[in-house]
Design a protein around this motif. Structure first.
Motif, PDB file in Angstrom:
ATOM      1  N   PRO A 145      -5.979  15.747   2.861  1.00  0.00           N
ATOM      2  CA  PRO A 145      -5.011  15.392   3.900  1.00  0.00           C
ATOM      3  C   PRO A 145      -4.282  14.065   3.656  1.00  0.00           C
ATOM      4  N   ILE A 146      -5.028  13.032   3.305  1.00  0.00           N
ATOM      5  CA  ILE A 146      -4.424  11.714   3.111  1.00  0.00           C
ATOM      6  C   ILE A 146      -5.005  11.113   1.844  1.00  0.00           C
ATOM      7  N   ILE A 147      -4.137  10.722   0.952  1.00  0.00           N
ATOM      8  CA  ILE A 147      -4.572  10.184  -0.337  1.00  0.00           C
ATOM      9  C   ILE A 147      -4.004   8.782  -0.500  1.00  0.00           C
ATOM     10  N   TRP A 148      -4.876   7.815  -0.617  1.00  0.00           N
ATOM     11  CA  TRP A 148      -4.444   6.447  -0.916  1.00  0.00           C
ATOM     12  C   TRP A 148      -4.105   6.402  -2.395  1.00  0.00           C
ATOM     13  N   GLU A 149      -2.976   5.837  -2.731  1.00  0.00           N
ATOM     14  CA  GLU A 149      -2.531   5.767  -4.120  1.00  0.00           C
ATOM     15  C   GLU A 149      -3.604   5.102  -4.995  1.00  0.00           C
ATOM     16  N   SER A 150      -4.317   4.125  -4.472  1.00  0.00           N
ATOM     17  CA  SER A 150      -5.380   3.465  -5.249  1.00  0.00           C
ATOM     18  C   SER A 150      -6.508   4.455  -5.571  1.00  0.00           C
ATOM     19  N   ASP A 151      -6.742   5.456  -4.692  1.00  0.00           N
ATOM     20  CA  ASP A 151      -7.764   6.476  -4.950  1.00  0.00           C
ATOM     21  C   ASP A 151      -7.360   7.364  -6.131  1.00  0.00           C
ATOM     22  N   ARG A 152      -6.077   7.604  -6.285  1.00  0.00           N
ATOM     23  CA  ARG A 152      -5.594   8.466  -7.371  1.00  0.00           C
ATOM     24  C   ARG A 152      -5.640   7.750  -8.704  1.00  0.00           C
ATOM     25  N   ASN A 153      -5.624   6.422  -8.665  1.00  0.00           N
ATOM     26  CA  ASN A 153      -5.583   5.645  -9.904  1.00  0.00           C
ATOM     27  C   ASN A 153      -6.970   5.275 -10.399  1.00  0.00           C
ATOM     28  N   ASP A 175       0.840  -1.196   0.000  1.00  0.00           N
ATOM     29  CA  ASP A 175       0.000   0.000   0.000  1.00  0.00           C
ATOM     30  C   ASP A 175       0.872   1.240   0.000  1.00  0.00           C
ATOM     31  N   THR A 176       0.400   2.269  -0.704  1.00  0.00           N
ATOM     32  CA  THR A 176       1.101   3.546  -0.748  1.00  0.00           C
ATOM     33  C   THR A 176       0.085   4.653  -0.529  1.00  0.00           C
ATOM     34  N   LEU A 177       0.463   5.615   0.270  1.00  0.00           N
ATOM     35  CA  LEU A 177      -0.389   6.788   0.454  1.00  0.00           C
ATOM     36  C   LEU A 177       0.455   8.026   0.569  1.00  0.00           C
ATOM     37  N   ILE A 178      -0.203   9.141   0.361  1.00  0.00           N
ATOM     38  CA  ILE A 178       0.452  10.444   0.432  1.00  0.00           C
ATOM     39  C   ILE A 178      -0.157  11.193   1.609  1.00  0.00           C
ATOM     40  N   VAL A 179       0.691  11.676   2.474  1.00  0.00           N
ATOM     41  CA  VAL A 179       0.248  12.449   3.631  1.00  0.00           C
ATOM     42  C   VAL A 179       0.566  13.907   3.366  1.00  0.00           C
ATOM     43  N   ASN A 180      -0.441  14.727   3.502  1.00  0.00           N
ATOM     44  CA  ASN A 180      -0.282  16.175   3.347  1.00  0.00           C
ATOM     45  C   ASN A 180      -0.493  16.809   4.721  1.00  0.00           C
ATOM     46  N   GLN A 181       0.557  16.743   5.549  1.00  0.00           N
ATOM     47  CA  GLN A 181       0.472  17.226   6.922  1.00  0.00           C
ATOM     48  C   GLN A 181       0.079  18.699   6.995  1.00  0.00           C
ATOM     49  N   ASP A 241       3.279  10.215  10.252  1.00  0.00           N
ATOM     50  CA  ASP A 241       4.493  10.112   9.450  1.00  0.00           C
ATOM     51  C   ASP A 241       4.885   8.680   9.098  1.00  0.00           C
ATOM     52  N   ASP A 242       3.998   7.728   9.372  1.00  0.00           N
ATOM     53  CA  ASP A 242       4.252   6.360   8.936  1.00  0.00           C
ATOM     54  C   ASP A 242       2.936   5.769   8.443  1.00  0.00           C
ATOM     55  N   LEU A 243       3.019   4.645   7.777  1.00  0.00           N
ATOM     56  CA  LEU A 243       1.842   4.076   7.136  1.00  0.00           C
ATOM     57  C   LEU A 243       0.739   3.766   8.144  1.00  0.00           C
ATOM     58  N   LEU A 244       1.086   3.250   9.304  1.00  0.00           N
ATOM     59  CA  LEU A 244       0.065   2.908  10.302  1.00  0.00           C
ATOM     60  C   LEU A 244      -0.658   4.148  10.808  1.00  0.00           C
ATOM     61  N   SER A 245       0.085   5.174  11.218  1.00  0.00           N
ATOM     62  CA  SER A 245      -0.569   6.377  11.747  1.00  0.00           C
ATOM     63  C   SER A 245      -1.408   7.058  10.677  1.00  0.00           C
ATOM     64  N   ALA A 246      -0.895   7.104   9.449  1.00  0.00           N
ATOM     65  CA  ALA A 246      -1.642   7.727   8.352  1.00  0.00           C
ATOM     66  C   ALA A 246      -2.888   6.923   8.010  1.00  0.00           C
ATOM     67  N   SER A 247      -2.765   5.611   8.014  1.00  0.00           N
ATOM     68  CA  SER A 247      -3.909   4.750   7.723  1.00  0.00           C
ATOM     69  C   SER A 247      -5.005   4.935   8.769  1.00  0.00           C
ATOM     70  N   LEU A 248      -4.615   4.961  10.023  1.00  0.00           N
ATOM     71  CA  LEU A 248      -5.593   5.171  11.098  1.00  0.00           C
ATOM     72  C   LEU A 248      -6.253   6.540  10.976  1.00  0.00           C
ATOM     73  N   GLU A 249      -5.458   7.550  10.680  1.00  0.00           N
ATOM     74  CA  GLU A 249      -6.012   8.900  10.572  1.00  0.00           C
ATOM     75  C   GLU A 249      -6.923   9.042   9.364  1.00  0.00           C
ATOM     76  N   SER A 250      -6.625   8.338   8.284  1.00  0.00           N
ATOM     77  CA  SER A 250      -7.479   8.421   7.093  1.00  0.00           C
ATOM     78  C   SER A 250      -8.867   7.865   7.366  1.00  0.00           C
TER      79      SER A 250
END
Length: 125
Positions: A116-124, A12-18, A55-64
């Motif tokens: 704020p948080i974009i899952w790479e699959s959402d962009r595709n 999984d890949t995501l983009i965090v826009n803090q 700032d890591d996949l787990l924290s970003a995933s939870l916040e999303s």
């Protein structure tokens, strides 16, 4: 704190826009409490480590999964969204969700902010 932080675990890949997330929370506070941007900014700046900690996949995933971000904004301003006294209907009311979605989209557009948080699959898709 910045936008465009790419996080991946190989699957999984995501983009965090803090920075955008932080700013959107400030504007949600303004919109839902009626306070000035300066007051919202002061409130959020006291909790800046919250955004820096995404700032890591787990924290970003939870916040999303914390969308709508109204709850984060109200928790920061009132100490708890349960104690919030918003000036607009909250998103957990029949009339509030559509209004919240519009307000969030308007804030992002009007202030040139990224989601704020974009899952790479959402962009595709």
């Amino acid at each position: 704190m910045r936008d465009g932080i790419v996080l991946s675990d190989g699957k999984d890949t995501l983009i965090v826009n803090q920075l955008s997330y932080c700013e959107s929370i400030k504007w949600l506070i303004v919109k839902y409490t009626g306070v000035s941007y300066q007051e919202a900014n002061a409130c959020v700046e006291q909790r800046i480590s919250f955004f820096e900690g995404i700032d890591d996949l787990l924290s970003a995933s939870l916040e999303s999964h914390s969308w709508p971000y109204y709850y984060t904004a109200m928790d920061m301003f009132f100490g708890s969204h349960i104690q919030a006294k918003p000036v607009l209907p909250p998103p957990d009311t029949p009339e509030g969700l559509a209004l919240y979605e519009k307000n969030e989209a308007d804030i992002l557009r009007e202030h040139g902010l990224n989601d704020p948080i974009i899952w790479e699959s959402d962009r595709n898709h």
